[in-house]
Structure formats: structure tokens, C-alpha cells
Motif scaffolding. Structure first.
Motif, PDB file in Angstrom:
ATOM      1  N   GLY A 140     -26.850 -68.943 -72.958  1.00  0.00           N
ATOM      2  CA  GLY A 140     -25.638 -68.286 -72.477  1.00  0.00           C
ATOM      3  C   GLY A 140     -25.924 -67.016 -71.710  1.00  0.00           C
ATOM      4  N   ALA A 141     -26.956 -66.284 -72.093  1.00  0.00           N
ATOM      5  CA  ALA A 141     -27.263 -65.021 -71.426  1.00  0.00           C
ATOM      6  C   ALA A 141     -28.048 -65.226 -70.140  1.00  0.00           C
ATOM      7  CB  ALA A 141     -28.040 -64.111 -72.369  1.00  0.00           C
ATOM      8  N   PHE A 142     -29.008 -66.167 -70.130  1.00  0.00           N
ATOM      9  CA  PHE A 142     -29.935 -66.259 -69.001  1.00  0.00           C
ATOM     10  C   PHE A 142     -29.911 -67.614 -68.306  1.00  0.00           C
ATOM     11  CE2 PHE A 142     -31.723 -63.014 -71.803  1.00  0.00           C
ATOM     12  CZ  PHE A 142     -31.904 -61.971 -70.895  1.00  0.00           C
ATOM     13  N   GLY A 143     -29.152 -68.565 -68.813  1.00  0.00           N
ATOM     14  CA  GLY A 143     -29.100 -69.870 -68.168  1.00  0.00           C
ATOM     15  C   GLY A 143     -28.206 -69.857 -66.939  1.00  0.00           C
ATOM     16  N   THR A 144     -28.192 -70.966 -66.226  1.00  0.00           N
ATOM     17  CA  THR A 144     -27.377 -71.132 -65.023  1.00  0.00           C
ATOM     18  C   THR A 144     -26.257 -72.113 -65.332  1.00  0.00           C
ATOM     19  OG1 THR A 144     -29.265 -70.709 -63.581  1.00  0.00           O
ATOM     20  CG2 THR A 144     -27.360 -71.821 -62.612  1.00  0.00           C
ATOM     21  N   ASP A 204     -20.798 -69.115 -60.226  1.00  0.00           N
ATOM     22  CA  ASP A 204     -21.743 -68.643 -59.220  1.00  0.00           C
ATOM     23  C   ASP A 204     -22.756 -67.703 -59.842  1.00  0.00           C
ATOM     24  OD1 ASP A 204     -20.378 -70.048 -57.286  1.00  0.00           O
ATOM     25  OD2 ASP A 204     -19.060 -68.342 -56.793  1.00  0.00           O
ATOM     26  N   PRO A 205     -24.038 -67.815 -59.484  1.00  0.00           N
ATOM     27  CA  PRO A 205     -25.055 -66.909 -60.023  1.00  0.00           C
ATOM     28  C   PRO A 205     -24.719 -65.461 -59.699  1.00  0.00           C
ATOM     29  CG  PRO A 205     -26.077 -68.783 -58.931  1.00  0.00           C
ATOM     30  CD  PRO A 205     -24.615 -68.848 -58.611  1.00  0.00           C
ATOM     31  N   LEU A 206     -24.909 -64.601 -60.689  1.00  0.00           N
ATOM     32  CA  LEU A 206     -24.611 -63.189 -60.499  1.00  0.00           C
ATOM     33  C   LEU A 206     -25.675 -62.532 -59.634  1.00  0.00           C
ATOM     34  CD1 LEU A 206     -23.539 -62.216 -64.139  1.00  0.00           C
ATOM     35  CD2 LEU A 206     -22.062 -62.705 -62.193  1.00  0.00           C
ATOM     36  N   ARG A 207     -25.238 -61.687 -58.759  1.00  0.00           N
ATOM     37  CA  ARG A 207     -26.164 -60.925 -57.912  1.00  0.00           C
ATOM     38  C   ARG A 207     -26.093 -59.464 -58.349  1.00  0.00           C
ATOM     39  NH1 ARG A 207     -27.899 -64.004 -53.759  1.00  0.00           N
ATOM     40  NH2 ARG A 207     -26.735 -65.932 -53.329  1.00  0.00           N
ATOM     41  N   VAL A 208     -26.956 -59.127 -59.266  1.00  0.00           N
ATOM     42  CA  VAL A 208     -26.970 -57.776 -59.832  1.00  0.00           C
ATOM     43  C   VAL A 208     -28.371 -57.217 -59.718  1.00  0.00           C
ATOM     44  CG1 VAL A 208     -25.056 -58.155 -61.428  1.00  0.00           C
ATOM     45  CG2 VAL A 208     -27.363 -58.759 -62.121  1.00  0.00           C
ATOM     46  N   LEU A 237     -21.464 -65.406 -67.208  1.00  0.00           N
ATOM     47  CA  LEU A 237     -22.860 -65.110 -66.906  1.00  0.00           C
ATOM     48  C   LEU A 237     -23.538 -66.363 -66.371  1.00  0.00           C
ATOM     49  CD1 LEU A 237     -23.834 -63.000 -70.057  1.00  0.00           C
ATOM     50  CD2 LEU A 237     -23.371 -62.146 -67.755  1.00  0.00           C
ATOM     51  N   SER A 238     -24.348 -66.182 -65.342  1.00  0.00           N
ATOM     52  CA  SER A 238     -25.054 -67.329 -64.766  1.00  0.00           C
ATOM     53  C   SER A 238     -26.198 -66.821 -63.902  1.00  0.00           C
ATOM     54  CB  SER A 238     -24.105 -68.197 -63.942  1.00  0.00           C
ATOM     55  OG  SER A 238     -24.785 -69.297 -63.372  1.00  0.00           O
ATOM     56  N   GLY A 239     -27.358 -67.443 -64.047  1.00  0.00           N
ATOM     57  CA  GLY A 239     -28.486 -67.169 -63.156  1.00  0.00           C
ATOM     58  C   GLY A 239     -29.272 -65.918 -63.451  1.00  0.00           C
ATOM     59  N   LEU A 240     -29.032 -65.221 -64.570  1.00  0.00           N
ATOM     60  CA  LEU A 240     -29.767 -63.986 -64.829  1.00  0.00           C
ATOM     61  C   LEU A 240     -31.230 -64.252 -65.174  1.00  0.00           C
ATOM     62  CD1 LEU A 240     -27.232 -61.816 -66.892  1.00  0.00           C
ATOM     63  CD2 LEU A 240     -27.824 -61.671 -64.467  1.00  0.00           C
ATOM     64  N   GLY A 241     -31.528 -65.436 -65.698  1.00  0.00           N
ATOM     65  CA  GLY A 241     -32.913 -65.752 -66.025  1.00  0.00           C
ATOM     66  C   GLY A 241     -33.793 -65.788 -64.791  1.00  0.00           C
ATOM     67  N   ARG A 242     -33.267 -66.279 -63.687  1.00  0.00           N
ATOM     68  CA  ARG A 242     -34.045 -66.329 -62.445  1.00  0.00           C
ATOM     69  C   ARG A 242     -34.182 -64.947 -61.812  1.00  0.00           C
ATOM     70  NH1 ARG A 242     -31.504 -71.824 -59.623  1.00  0.00           N
ATOM     71  NH2 ARG A 242     -32.197 -73.301 -61.275  1.00  0.00           N
ATOM     72  N   ARG A 243     -33.150 -64.130 -61.955  1.00  0.00           N
ATOM     73  CA  ARG A 243     -33.215 -62.802 -61.347  1.00  0.00           C
ATOM     74  C   ARG A 243     -34.022 -61.834 -62.202  1.00  0.00           C
ATOM     75  NH1 ARG A 243     -30.118 -62.071 -57.030  1.00  0.00           N
ATOM     76  NH2 ARG A 243     -30.398 -59.799 -57.224  1.00  0.00           N
ATOM     77  N   TRP A 244     -34.003 -62.011 -63.507  1.00  0.00           N
ATOM     78  CA  TRP A 244     -34.728 -61.102 -64.416  1.00  0.00           C
ATOM     79  C   TRP A 244     -35.678 -61.924 -65.293  1.00  0.00           C
ATOM     80  CZ3 TRP A 244     -29.673 -58.547 -66.609  1.00  0.00           C
ATOM     81  CH2 TRP A 244     -29.029 -57.830 -65.604  1.00  0.00           C
ATOM     82  N   PRO A 245     -36.700 -62.509 -64.726  1.00  0.00           N
ATOM     83  CA  PRO A 245     -37.579 -63.367 -65.539  1.00  0.00           C
ATOM     84  C   PRO A 245     -38.307 -62.603 -66.650  1.00  0.00           C
ATOM     85  CG  PRO A 245     -38.527 -62.981 -63.374  1.00  0.00           C
ATOM     86  CD  PRO A 245     -37.128 -62.457 -63.315  1.00  0.00           C
ATOM     87  N   PHE A 246     -38.682 -61.356 -66.392  1.00  0.00           N
ATOM     88  CA  PHE A 246     -39.394 -60.604 -67.425  1.00  0.00           C
ATOM     89  C   PHE A 246     -38.491 -60.328 -68.633  1.00  0.00           C
ATOM     90  CE2 PHE A 246     -40.809 -56.592 -69.359  1.00  0.00           C
ATOM     91  CZ  PHE A 246     -42.119 -56.946 -69.687  1.00  0.00           C
TER      92      PHE A 246
END
Length: 801
Positions: free
Chosen positions: A433-437, A442-446, A358-367
Motif C-alpha cells: 500500500g505504501a510503495f506499490g503501484t 496515477d503515480p505520485l510525482r513527489v 498512494l502509487s509508485g513511491l517504490g520506484r521513486r524512492w527505492p532506498f
């Protein structure tokens, strides 16, 4: 509230039909029911319908009033608090599941029905006030958990995890039942509230009962050494884990401790296991959580740690610790259900829960990341959330020793501080671990989750914030529950700010230490968790199950040998030895005992004994049958001497028919028994000894029971009074057998008829089987004529063989 419990069971029965028509809408229907229950609870409590702690509301339903069986519901602060948690989180989980489940999921009907059934069982568990109903709902939650964890049983892992959870929690439930029965016997009542209000004096019996009750609570709430089943149960769908293993089922053990602690918290047999195992579970679960890469497993071990924390608080006694425990029970249900549901969204959208991927979910799902941050901060005890309010109260409870005394209280305070620091560390590990980069990933594109999918997750996280800002709303319930404990001359109120105090400084120390532990997680992951094998729970469980399996095979191999005499001997010995030890302890000797009423009685008894002894020595089958019949006819003669002519006639009839049947059967057997083998005489005397043991035990018990009877029970008086008027019988025994208990007789006749049909079928089948070989041989020979010539010899040999 009985209506609410029954409504859950009724709706659960209808949900499979609803699911076939509306699919995932079945979860919405179940969620509406739970939401309605929540609204009803809030409305009634706001209006004061449940009374105060001194006079809680009660509702009694008579089940079998003639023997004192009833179902009693007791609605007080603790039961309302748990009911709010069960119904509120249940509604959110069911709404969430409607979005989580795939379209066309074949398990919708099954899981929706089981979840609503479980919700009704949990409501019943926290509302009932008698030990038998408590056990009934306790085991119903166990069965629902087994079915939900196991799913459709298509994978070996799910079957193994479900079986493991079932064995551990069901064994604990049986232990709890035995403990509750012992407590009820000592207290003279089956009402839980009455046992707690006036506990029986401490002694060996009460101490054993308390340990048995604690065992049931520890297994249900995954305390060491029973904690291993909870992480394994994470094979269940995430909504199931969020409800059962965060908010509801695992809280059952905490609820049981909280319910009984006001009456027994000062017993060493109570507080020592609660404090020692609770602290160890808190620390062990936190360390294991830091070693996990799967988000769901990390939360599972975090739940184990938090349950240990709650056990210490609600079980140690004292006003402040009880207040903190009730507050954190609510806080834990809110933040842990949020984190489980967030994990479900990540797994659903990203296809993985592994923090290494997991990587980059915090930026894609800030809420969603913000919602998860609120929940994780409440778990870590960060102000101004409810978790901080409860944790500060917990530190305050043991700062001056509390109900455990200064020395023990300070040890507990050190343990809670260490465990809380580890909680901060694994909270950060989850969040980062869940929302960090991750630089190496590579950041996930979901795609972002839909609003309806996220909405149920927002509610408990926001509730943690609101209740943290206004903790007086929580104290309305938590304070009323804590009022049942000694106040220790300290009046503590929940508040977000108590000024600069030692608990506040300890909270700051916990947060700082937790951050440092998180930064040094590699040290924990490398060196922690290496316990001696004797202290590892799951290997001990596997060794125990393996030993039981080997014992069962050994015992079965020696008892299930296909010999009817062996089966009868085992039954006779078991019935003679096991129940007799308990019966003899509660019976007084006969008040009056006569040798005989007439000279004919000893003569007939002597005749019976001689005939019974001769049966053992007889070598011919017909002689043994006739001697056995002589025993039966002597018993009939005794009935005649005692005036029971009707019973004597029945006895004579049965013996005559038995003799006739035996004679017909013996025509097919050799006249004499088999030739003696070296051990035959020894075996014969073993059988004679077993038979004598059974006869002596029955005779002695008959004398003791009849001699210790002080008067006829109420049922006997009713039989005597109604025999002539309702059955037209002057012989009460006949009236009982033929009229009053006719269904028993009908059942016995049915059993005999079924046995006769089965015996006749076996006889006819054996008769046909003896004739079949010739017919089958002829058929094979006829078939041989149609076979190809090159295969003829081989088939001919097969047919002849």
C-alpha cells in the motif's frame, strides 16, 4: 543512572529557552542527551559494571529515612534492555523530529521538552525497584502522553483522543497502585525485586492484587478491552507515535508483566488473563489492521496485535518463552519505530497516508522502500531478521507445552500461529500500500526526502538485520533475563539456523498462509470485525463514561444544593462511615477501661448531653447559641478536672469570643427560627441523627485508639525530651502547638485571616449593593435627559424598570 534520569529532566526544563533561540535545534539537543545515555549504557555493560543476574547493581537514595522512604534503582538485564530501547529509539526520534517539524513551528519548544521529559520518566520507570517510585514514573509517562497526544488542543479530535487515553491509562494506573500496595502489604516489603524473589503465598488477597496489577498493565499496553485508545492516539505527530506508541510507553505494561512474571506466573489469576486476553488482542488487532486504509492506523492496530503477542510470551512463564519475549520486545521496538518514521516521511512528502491515493513511491524512492521492506520483513518474521529469530523461539516455547502444560501450550501455539499469519498479511498490506503501484491511481510525482531525514530511519532497520545475523548479541541480555524462569529442562539458544525443525516448518506455514490471507484481504475486510456490541470496546467505554457523567450530575444535583447543613451532613456521614470500617478492623479493644476518675466527670458529661439535646429542640436563635456555649464550657471544665488548665483557658476564651461574635451577628437575624413547615420536624431529627452519628463515631474511636496504644511512638518521646530544653516549656502540648508545630498554627491563622478578609469583603460588597440601586436610578434619570426625544419613552421605561 540516577544522574541520567535527572539530566533528562534538567535538559527538558532548558529546551523551551533553547527552542526560542535555535528553533528545531532543541530536538537535536535532546537527541544528543539520549544518544549519550545509550553510549553510557553500552560502555558500562560491556565492562561488566552492572553485574550478573544474581547480584545486580543497585543504587539507593534516601528520601525520608526516618519513615523508611527511599528511591532504589536496580540495574539488571531487563532494565538495561528496556533502557537501551528507550534511549536508542529516543535519540533517533528526536533527530528525526528536527527534520520533520516545520520551520517556525510554534510547538517545537513544547514537544521537545515533553519528549525529553518522557524519556527521563521511562528510564526511571524501568530502573526503579520500589513500588511508590514505580507508580510515580508510571503516571508521569501518562501525563506526558496526554500532553503530547492532545498537542495544543486546537482540534476536537486531538482533545477527545488525549482525554480518552488519559482516562483509560490513569484508571489503570490507580488499579495498579492498589494492587502493588496489597502485594507489598502481603510480602512485607515495598521492593519489587524482593516481592518477586519471595512472593507471598497465593490466596484471595494476592489473587485480587495480581488482577489489579494486570489491569494497570493491560490499560497501558492497550490489551483488550482497553485497546481502543491506542489507534485513537494516532492524532499525535508521527515522531510522537513512533516513540510513545511503538517503542516506549506501550512497552511499560509489557515491562511490568515481565518484571512480575517470574514470581507469579504459576497463579491462575495471573496466567489465565494474560494468555486469554493476549491471544485475543493479537488476533483482533491483526484483523482490524487488515481493514485500515490509513498507514498510521494500520500500524497502530498492528502494534496492538504485537503487544498481545508480547504479553503472552513474557507473562506465561518458562525459560524459552521469556527468551523469545525479551528478543521480540527489542525487535518490535526496532521494526515498528522504523515503519512509523517511514510513514511520517511519506505523509510529509506526499501529503497523504491513505493507501488508496498512494502509487509508485517504490520506484521513486527505492532506498526508502528497501528500508521499509527490511522492517516489514522483520515484523512478518522473515529470515534472516531479528523478528524471525524471536518468532521461531516463540513457536519453540509452546511446541511442547512450556510452563503452561501440554494442552494449554498447544492451544496457545495454534493462536500464535494464526496471529503470526495475520501479521504477515498486514505487513504485506502496509508495504504494497505504501510503495506499490496501483493501476487505477496515477503515480505520485513527489520530491525524494533529504538524506538527513532518512538517516534516523535506516539505523533501526539495519540493526534488525545485524542482530538477526548475530543473535548472540541479543542473548547476552535476553538470556540473563530468561534465566530467572524455570528452564523446563530445555536449554535453548537464539540462532538463525536450528536445522530442519517443527518451528521452522511452522514459520514457513505462517509465511505462506499470511500471503494467502493478504491476497484474500477483501474477504477479511468484508466480513471481519463485525463483533457483537457487547464485545466492542469503544462503545462500552463511551457507555461507561456516559453513565458516570449521568451519575455525577444526579449526585451533584442532590448534594450541591447550596445548603450549608447539607454539606456538613454529607461530610460527617462520609467521615463517619467510610474510614471507620477500615479503622475498626485494625484496632483491638481497650485493655483497661474505667467509668470515671471523679464524680464531677459524669455530671459534666450529662450537662453536655442535655445542652446538646436542648439545642435541637430550641426555637430561638439566642437560646441555641447559649446552649452551644454551655457545651463548650462543660468541655473546658473537663479539662480543668483532668489537669489541663492551659487547654481549659484556651477553651473558655474561644467560647467567650464565639458567644460575643454570635450575639453581634444575631442582631441582624429574627429572634426565632423560621416557622415550622410540614417536613421541618423530620429534617430537624435527621440532622440530630447525623450529628449523633458523628459524635458517637469520634467518641468510640477515641476510646479504642487510646486504649489500644501499647506505648508512645518515637516522635512523642522526642517531644517530651526536647520540650523544656529547646522550648522552655513544662507543658508538652503547648510546646508542640506553639514551637514544634508552629508552622501548622501559622497556617491555621493564615486560613482564618483569609476567611475573615473574604467575609469582610462580602459584607462590604453587600452593603454597597444595597445603596447602589438609588444611585444607579439617579444616574439613569440624568442620562435620560441627554437622550434623543424620539427614543425617550422607551429608555425611560427601561431606566425605571
Amino acid at each position: 543512572m540516577l544522574v541520567a534520569i535527572l539530566a533528562h529532566f534538567a535538559v527538558a526544563a532548558m529546551l523551551p529557552t533553547i527552542a526560542r533561540r535555535w528553533g528545531r535545534g532543541a530536538f537535536v539537543v535532546g537527541g544528543v542527551l539520549s544518544a549519550a545515555t545509550l553510549a553510557t549504557l553500552l560502555l558500562f555493560y560491556a565492562q561488566g559494571a552492572f553485574g550478573d543476574p544474581a547480584t545486580p547493581a543497585e543504587q539507593t537514595v534516601q528520601w525520608a529515612p526516618s519513615i523508611g522512604l527511599e528511591i532504589t534503582l536496580r540495574i539488571d538485564a531487563l532494565s538495561v534492555l528496556m533502557s537501551l530501547l528507550v534511549s536508542g529509539i529516543g535519540a533517533l526520534v528526536l533527530f528525526y523530529y528536527a527534520c520533520y517539524a516545520k520551520r517556525g513551528d510554534k510547538n517545537v519548544a513544547r514537544n521537545s521538552s515533553l519528549l525529553v521529559t518522557f524519556a527521563g520518566a521511562m528510564l526511571g520507570l524501568v530502573l526503579v525497584d520500589d513500588i511508590f517510585s514505580l507508580y510515580l514514573f508510571w503516571e508521569l509517562t501518562t501525563v506526558c502522553s496526554f500532553l503530547l497526544v492532545g498537542g495544543d488542543g486546537t482540534t476536537r479530535r486531538s482533545r477527545r483522543s488525549a482525554t480518552q487515553a488519559l482516562l483509560v491509562t490513569a484508571a489503570g494506573g490507580l488499579s495498579m497502585l492498589l494492587g502493588l500496595i496489597l502485594l507489598a502489604t502481603a510480602a512485607g516489603t515495598v521492593r519489587v525485586s524482593e516481592i518477586v524473589a519471595d512472593p507471598p503465598p497465593g490466596g484471595l488477597l494476592v489473587s485480587v492484587a495480581v488482577v489489579l496489577v494486570l489491569t494497570g498493565a493491560f490499560t497501558k499496553s492497550a490489551q483488550f478491552p482497553f485497546h481502543f485508545w491506542l489507534p485513537a492516539a494516532m492524532v499525535a505527530p508521527t515522531p510522537v507515535s513512533a516513540y510513545l506508541h511503538a517503542a516506549a510507553m506501550v512497552k511499560a505494561g509489557v515491562y511490568l508483566i515481565a518484571r512480575f512474571a517470574p514470581g507469579f506466573h504459576d497463579l491462575p489469576a495471573w496466567w489465565i488473563p494474560v494468555v486469554v486476553l493476549g491471544l485475543w488482542t493479537m488476533i483482533l488487532g491483526a484483523v482490524r489492521a487488515l481493514r485500515q486504509n490509513d498507514l498510521k492506523t494500520l500500524l497502530a492496530f498492528g502494534t496492538v496485535s504485537q503487544l498481545g503477542f508480547l504479553m503472552v510470551l513474557v507473562g506465561s512463564g518458562g525459560f524459552v518463552s521469556a527468551l523469545a519475549g525479551a528478543t521480540l520486545v527489542l525487535a518490535h521496538g526496532l521494526f515498528k519505530s522504523t515503519l512509523f518514521l517511514v510513514t511520517g516521511i511519506i505523509d510529509k512528502q506526499a501529503g497523504t497516508r491513505d493507501v488508496r491515493h498512494l502509487s509508485g513511491l517504490g520506484r521513486r524512492w527505492p532506498f526508502l522502500a528497501g528500508v521499509a521492506t527490511l522492517a516489514a520483513a522483520s515484523m512478518a518474521g522473515v529470515p534472516p531478521l531479528l523478528g524471525f529469530v524471536g518468532k521461531e523461539a516463540a513457536l519453540e516455547a509452546f511446541l511442547h507445552g512450556g510452563a503452561l502444560g501440554p494442552a494449554v501450550g498447544r492451544i496457545v501455539l495454534i493462536g500464535l500461529t494464526l496471529g503470526s499469519a495475520l501479521t504477515v498479511a498486514y505487513s504485506l498490506r502496509f508495504l504494497v500500500g505504501a510503495f506499490g503501484t496501483r493501476p487505477a491511481v496515477d503515480p505520485l510525482r513527489v520530491d525524494a526526502p533529504k538524506a538527513l531525514f532518512v538517516a534516523p530511519v535506516v539505523v533501526p532497520a539495519v540493526a534488525s538485520l545485524v542482530l538477526g545475523l548475530v543473535p548472540s548479541w541479543v542473548e547476552v541480555l535476553a538470556g540473563k533475563y530468561a534465566a530467572g524462569y524455570p528452564s523446563e529442562e530445555v536449554r535453548y539458544h537464539l540462532a538463525l539456523w536450528h536445522g530442519i525443525s517443527v518451528p521452522l516448518l511452522l514459520s514457513a506455514l505462517v509465511l505462506a498462509t499470511g500471503y494467502l490471507v493478504y491476497r484474500a484481504t477483501w474477504v477479511v475486510r468484508r466480513f471481519a470485525g463485525r463483533l457483537p456490541r457487547a464485545l466492542q470496546a469503544e462503545p462500552s467505554y463511551l457507555a461507561t463514561v456516559g453513565a458516570l457523567d449521568r451519575l455525577a450530575r444526579w449526585l451533584t444535583g442532590r448534594l450541591q444544593v447550596g445548603s450549608l447543613p447539607v454539606y456538613l451532613g454529607v461530610i460527617v456521614v462520609t467521615v463517619s462511615v467510610v474510614p471507620t470500617l477500615g479503622l475498626l478492623g485494625g484496632l483491638d479493644g481497650p485493655t483497661e477501661l474505667r467509668f470515671a476518675d471523679s464524680w464531677t466527670q459524669p455530671v459534666l458529661v450529662l450537662m453536655m448531653l442535655i445542652a446538646a439535646g436542648a439545642v435541637v429542640l430550641s426555637r430561638r436563635r439566642l437560646t441555641a447559641v447559649l446552649l452551644t456555649g454551655l457545651v463548650g464550657y462543660s468541655i473546658g471544665a473537663l479539662f480543668v478536672v483532668e489537669g489541663g488548665v492551659d487547654l481549659a483557658l484556651a477553651q473558655f476564651l474561644v467560647e467567650s469570643l464565639t458567644l460575643v461574635v454570635f450575639v453581634f451577628v444575631l442582631r441582624r437575624f429574627p429572634a426565632a427560627f423560621g416557622k415550622d413547615r410540614p417536613r421541618s420536624a423530620q429534617v430537624r431529627w435527621i440532622k440530630a441523627g447525623i450529628a449523633a452519628l458523628g459524635g458517637i463515631v469520634v467518641a468510640v474511636l477515641a476510646v479504642l485508639v487510646s486504649g489500644s496504644r501499647s506505648g508512645l511512638p518515637e516522635t512523642s518521646h522526642e517531644y517530651i525530651a526536647r520540650a523544656e530544653s529547646e522550648a522552655g516549656a513544662h507543658n508538652v502540648v503547648n510546646a508542640i502547638i506553639v514551637d514544634f508545630r508552629a508552622f501548622d498554627t501559622l497556617g491555621e491563622v493564615t486560613v482564618l485571616a483569609v476567611a475573615a478578609i473574604g467575609a469582610a469583603s462580602l459584607i462590604l460588597s453587600a452593603h454597597r449593593q444595597r445603596r447602589r440601586p438609588d444611585e444607579s436610578l439617579g444616574g439613569a434619570d440624568e442620562l435620560q435627559d441627554d437622550l434623543p426625544a424620539e427614543n425617550g419613552s422607551g429608555h425611560e421605561e427601561g431606566a425605571r424598570s
